[in-house]
Design an enzyme around this catalytic site. Structure first.
Site, PDB file in Angstrom:
ATOM      1  N   ASP A 106       7.505 -29.762 -38.517  1.00  0.00           N
ATOM      2  CA  ASP A 106       8.310 -30.515 -39.479  1.00  0.00           C
ATOM      3  C   ASP A 106       9.795 -30.319 -39.175  1.00  0.00           C
ATOM      4  OD1 ASP A 106       5.954 -31.130 -40.735  1.00  0.00           O
ATOM      5  OD2 ASP A 106       6.152 -29.527 -42.226  1.00  0.00           O
TER       6      ASP A 106
HETATM    7  N1  URA Z   1       2.432 -26.636 -41.048  1.00  0.00           N
HETATM    8  C1  URA Z   1       3.401 -27.246 -41.772  1.00  0.00           C
HETATM    9  O1  URA Z   1       3.254 -27.451 -42.963  1.00  0.00           O
HETATM   10  N2  URA Z   1       4.533 -27.610 -41.139  1.00  0.00           N
HETATM   11  C2  URA Z   1       4.762 -27.390 -39.828  1.00  0.00           C
HETATM   12  O2  URA Z   1       5.827 -27.738 -39.315  1.00  0.00           O
HETATM   13  C3  URA Z   1       3.753 -26.754 -39.082  1.00  0.00           C
HETATM   14  C4  URA Z   1       2.592 -26.394 -39.713  1.00  0.00           C
END
Ligand code: URA
Length: 235
Positions: A106
């Protein structure tokens, strides 16, 4: 591996095959004997090519280890904002096959991220059957309780809107609001959704490990090319 010169150039993002004749008049390409190359159809091994005296970078495939900083998306779409690809040499955006991330983090997640132009590596490392271990450091908005360890390990935790429960995951509580979570799946926003399923909000997320890879030795935003793993299938 012997290919036409224009194929090597387009793979490396230097120019398209159609642009190669013009490119070869602008940039001095030479062969292993130092002779100028002007014919895009000339067949040769990548190792013999020099462009303005420089060898081709990663002609047989690219693998990069990046320490992803917060604030960058894992997307090629400029509409989504600044991207991890902005950290790499601009020419690599034109490499063919394209450079992509091995899975996604993310925008606000930091930590180790691999990028490659080798589709087979992406498949190998993101396939659910491969079970590559991902280790996350997590901070949450309120105190954690030990019950959550059993919930995450149970293999019965359902994410909102999903029909299949998460595979067992290992949670280690390391502070009142801090934990390490190791999982082998890679569902969309999985870590945040696992905590959300039990009422916690993730306030910081850092990926400390992806298989054997870590972000160690790299400052946020820094990256390094890696040797291709053994038995990497051809592109
Ligand atoms: N899980 C998440 O919620 N976000 C990420 O970036 C990676 C794994």
């Amino acid at each position: 591996m012997i290919h036409r010169l224009d194929r090597w150039l387009s793979q490396g993002g230097w120019c398209s095959r159609r642009e190669a004749p013009v490119f070869l008049r602008r940039v001095v390409a030479t062969d292993g004997a130092g002779r100028r190359l002007l014919d895009p159809a000339k067949r040769l091994v990548a190792e013999d090519i020099r462009l303005d005296g420089e060898p081709l970078d990663a002609p047989h495939g690219l693998l990069v280890r990046l320490h992803k900083p917060a604030g960058l998306v894992c997307s090629h779409d400029p509409a989504e904002g600044p991207s991890v690809y902005d950290l790499l040499p601009p020419r690599w955006r034109r490499r063919n096959p394209p450079v992509v991330t091995v899975g996604r983090l993310d925008k606000d997640t930091t930590g180790v991220l691999l990028l490659t132009d080798m589709g087979a590596l992406v498949q190998r490392w993101t396939s659910p059957r491969a079970g590559v271990a991902k280790l996350y450091e997590v901070e949450v908005d309120r105190d954690l309780g030990p019950d959550l360890i059993a919930v995450f390990a149970s293999g019965t935790l359902f994410l909102d809107g999903e029909a299949k429960p998460c595979l067992p995951a290992r949670l280690e509580i390391i502070g009142p609001r801090a934990a390490r979570l190791e999982l082998e799946e890679g569902r969309y926003h999985q870590v945040k959704r696992m905590f959300a399923a039990r009422g916690w909000l993730v306030t910081r997320l850092h990926r400390a490990g992806f298989g054997d890879f870590t972000a160690e030795g790299l400052a946020p935003g820094q990256w390094e090319p890696l040797p291709l793993p053994n038995a990497t299938p051809a592109r």
